[in-house]
Design a protein around this motif. Sequence first.
Motif, PDB file in Angstrom:
ATOM      1  N   LEU A 111      54.286  54.206  62.179  1.00  0.00           N
ATOM      2  CA  LEU A 111      54.271  53.517  63.467  1.00  0.00           C
ATOM      3  C   LEU A 111      54.503  54.503  64.607  1.00  0.00           C
ATOM      4  CD1 LEU A 111      56.279  50.232  62.760  1.00  0.00           C
ATOM      5  CD2 LEU A 111      53.903  50.359  63.512  1.00  0.00           C
ATOM      6  N   THR A 112      55.466  55.394  64.422  1.00  0.00           N
ATOM      7  CA  THR A 112      55.786  56.386  65.449  1.00  0.00           C
ATOM      8  C   THR A 112      54.612  57.321  65.694  1.00  0.00           C
ATOM      9  OG1 THR A 112      58.144  56.297  64.910  1.00  0.00           O
ATOM     10  CG2 THR A 112      57.367  58.243  66.086  1.00  0.00           C
ATOM     11  N   ALA A 113      54.012  57.810  64.600  1.00  0.00           N
ATOM     12  CA  ALA A 113      52.896  58.739  64.725  1.00  0.00           C
ATOM     13  C   ALA A 113      51.709  58.114  65.442  1.00  0.00           C
ATOM     14  CB  ALA A 113      52.477  59.238  63.344  1.00  0.00           C
ATOM     15  N   ALA A 114      51.538  56.814  65.251  1.00  0.00           N
ATOM     16  CA  ALA A 114      50.441  56.111  65.914  1.00  0.00           C
ATOM     17  C   ALA A 114      50.766  55.728  67.347  1.00  0.00           C
ATOM     18  CB  ALA A 114      50.076  54.853  65.118  1.00  0.00           C
ATOM     19  N   GLY A 115      52.017  55.977  67.765  1.00  0.00           N
ATOM     20  CA  GLY A 115      52.423  55.633  69.120  1.00  0.00           C
ATOM     21  C   GLY A 115      52.493  54.142  69.367  1.00  0.00           C
ATOM     22  N   LEU A 116      52.848  53.386  68.315  1.00  0.00           N
ATOM     23  CA  LEU A 116      52.844  51.929  68.403  1.00  0.00           C
ATOM     24  C   LEU A 116      54.249  51.365  68.493  1.00  0.00           C
ATOM     25  CD1 LEU A 116      50.158  51.222  65.661  1.00  0.00           C
ATOM     26  CD2 LEU A 116      49.871  50.871  68.119  1.00  0.00           C
ATOM     27  N   PRO A 117      54.437  50.270  69.236  1.00  0.00           N
ATOM     28  CA  PRO A 117      55.726  49.585  69.225  1.00  0.00           C
ATOM     29  C   PRO A 117      55.917  48.876  67.886  1.00  0.00           C
ATOM     30  CG  PRO A 117      54.136  48.305  70.449  1.00  0.00           C
ATOM     31  CD  PRO A 117      53.452  49.585  70.094  1.00  0.00           C
ATOM     32  N   GLY A 118      57.124  48.470  67.630  1.00  0.00           N
ATOM     33  CA  GLY A 118      57.446  47.800  66.382  1.00  0.00           C
ATOM     34  C   GLY A 118      58.624  48.489  65.737  1.00  0.00           C
ATOM     35  N   ARG A 119      59.144  47.876  64.695  1.00  0.00           N
ATOM     36  CA  ARG A 119      60.290  48.463  64.014  1.00  0.00           C
ATOM     37  C   ARG A 119      60.208  48.168  62.531  1.00  0.00           C
ATOM     38  NH1 ARG A 119      65.626  44.820  64.016  1.00  0.00           N
ATOM     39  NH2 ARG A 119      64.710  42.747  64.018  1.00  0.00           N
ATOM     40  N   VAL A 120      60.852  49.042  61.756  1.00  0.00           N
ATOM     41  CA  VAL A 120      60.966  48.871  60.318  1.00  0.00           C
ATOM     42  C   VAL A 120      62.436  48.876  59.967  1.00  0.00           C
ATOM     43  CG1 VAL A 120      60.468  49.847  58.049  1.00  0.00           C
ATOM     44  CG2 VAL A 120      58.740  49.951  59.861  1.00  0.00           C
ATOM     45  N   VAL A 121      62.873  47.847  59.250  1.00  0.00           N
ATOM     46  CA  VAL A 121      64.265  47.700  58.834  1.00  0.00           C
ATOM     47  C   VAL A 121      64.357  48.036  57.352  1.00  0.00           C
ATOM     48  CG1 VAL A 121      66.200  46.101  58.566  1.00  0.00           C
ATOM     49  CG2 VAL A 121      64.682  45.916  60.561  1.00  0.00           C
ATOM     50  N   HIS A 122      65.197  49.025  57.027  1.00  0.00           N
ATOM     51  CA  HIS A 122      65.441  49.340  55.619  1.00  0.00           C
ATOM     52  C   HIS A 122      66.518  48.391  55.117  1.00  0.00           C
ATOM     53  CE1 HIS A 122      67.443  52.169  52.475  1.00  0.00           C
ATOM     54  NE2 HIS A 122      66.646  51.280  51.892  1.00  0.00           N
ATOM     55  N   GLY A 123      66.120  47.457  54.278  1.00  0.00           N
ATOM     56  CA  GLY A 123      67.066  46.465  53.766  1.00  0.00           C
ATOM     57  C   GLY A 123      66.341  45.177  53.435  1.00  0.00           C
ATOM     58  N   SER A 124      67.093  44.105  53.418  1.00  0.00           N
ATOM     59  CA  SER A 124      66.536  42.799  53.069  1.00  0.00           C
ATOM     60  C   SER A 124      66.402  41.922  54.306  1.00  0.00           C
ATOM     61  CB  SER A 124      67.436  42.096  52.049  1.00  0.00           C
ATOM     62  OG  SER A 124      68.645  41.696  52.658  1.00  0.00           O
ATOM     63  N   VAL A 125      65.740  40.806  54.123  1.00  0.00           N
ATOM     64  CA  VAL A 125      65.599  39.836  55.213  1.00  0.00           C
ATOM     65  C   VAL A 125      66.967  39.361  55.683  1.00  0.00           C
ATOM     66  CG1 VAL A 125      64.721  37.542  55.783  1.00  0.00           C
ATOM     67  CG2 VAL A 125      63.314  39.099  54.444  1.00  0.00           C
ATOM     68  N   ASP A 126      67.932  39.310  54.788  1.00  0.00           N
ATOM     69  CA  ASP A 126      69.269  38.843  55.145  1.00  0.00           C
ATOM     70  C   ASP A 126      69.929  39.729  56.188  1.00  0.00           C
ATOM     71  OD1 ASP A 126      69.068  36.735  53.377  1.00  0.00           O
ATOM     72  OD2 ASP A 126      69.984  37.841  51.725  1.00  0.00           O
ATOM     73  N   GLU A 127      69.454  40.970  56.322  1.00  0.00           N
ATOM     74  CA  GLU A 127      70.054  41.894  57.280  1.00  0.00           C
ATOM     75  C   GLU A 127      69.452  41.776  58.673  1.00  0.00           C
ATOM     76  OE1 GLU A 127      70.578  45.918  55.617  1.00  0.00           O
ATOM     77  OE2 GLU A 127      70.142  44.993  53.674  1.00  0.00           O
ATOM     78  N   LEU A 128      68.429  40.960  58.828  1.00  0.00           N
ATOM     79  CA  LEU A 128      67.891  40.723  60.160  1.00  0.00           C
ATOM     80  C   LEU A 128      68.869  39.908  60.989  1.00  0.00           C
ATOM     81  CD1 LEU A 128      64.212  39.761  59.308  1.00  0.00           C
ATOM     82  CD2 LEU A 128      64.970  41.876  60.388  1.00  0.00           C
TER      83      LEU A 128
END
Length: 255
Positions: A68-85
């Motif tokens: 995502l960073t290399a493409a210059g795009l917004p967004g995020r990646v969470v390392h973990g489970s859905v419960d951690e959102l």
Amino acid sequence: MTTTAPPLTLFGSLRWDVVRRKFPPAPRRVLEVGCGQGAVGVRLAAAGHDYTGVELDGASADVAAARLTAAGLPGRVVHGSVDELDRSAAGPGSSDGGYDVVCAFEVLEHLEDDAGALASWVELLRPGGLVLVSTPAWQARYGPMDAAVGHHRRYEPAQMRALLAGAGLADVGGRLYGAPLGYALEAVRNQVARRRLDDRTTTAERTARSGRLFQPSSALQGVATVAATWPFRVVQRALPQRGPALVAWGTRPAA
């Protein structure tokens, strides 16, 4: 989409041709559960969606975030489970109304409590929001590769529709995909599993490695995959009732 997207696997290319047609027009707030190395996530972010990916495997999550960073795009990646959102910021009772789409591609078959997981994803949807999933199809086709990558099961189409309806979703639908190329790809994968993959690992370890197997990395591989799968993508569009894999969907009722 002008961004050069990461290459897909051969099977991933067949799957993307189906799932991309089910996404509502951008912009939408999208959560991808089990985002792997981010090949789909980059495509969704590049299309204009507000993208969040969640991934249990740390190595894959790092690759997805870097892409995502290399493409210059917004967004995020969470390392973990859905419960951690942060559910207070994502649930249907929040000020922003929750996610418009929760998607999970090749995830449910890894989860012992698939019904419980699906119910938790539905809680993150806004009213009218879409759940979109893909899984291997037909339990009779369960083979060495399924075992090697930590699959608990494969799904019958009717079983998947019942699972989605049981989670409280409406307008449930689905289609098979992958015929005819998917059958050949599965045969090759099963041979690889028999000969090369060590099965003396835990289910969690098998699941973690599943997102790293057969992953292409170069732009040239991506171009080759697109070219090689083009005729098969055209053919599978005419065969929604045939194939070794399944895409299914449902919406959260408005009231």
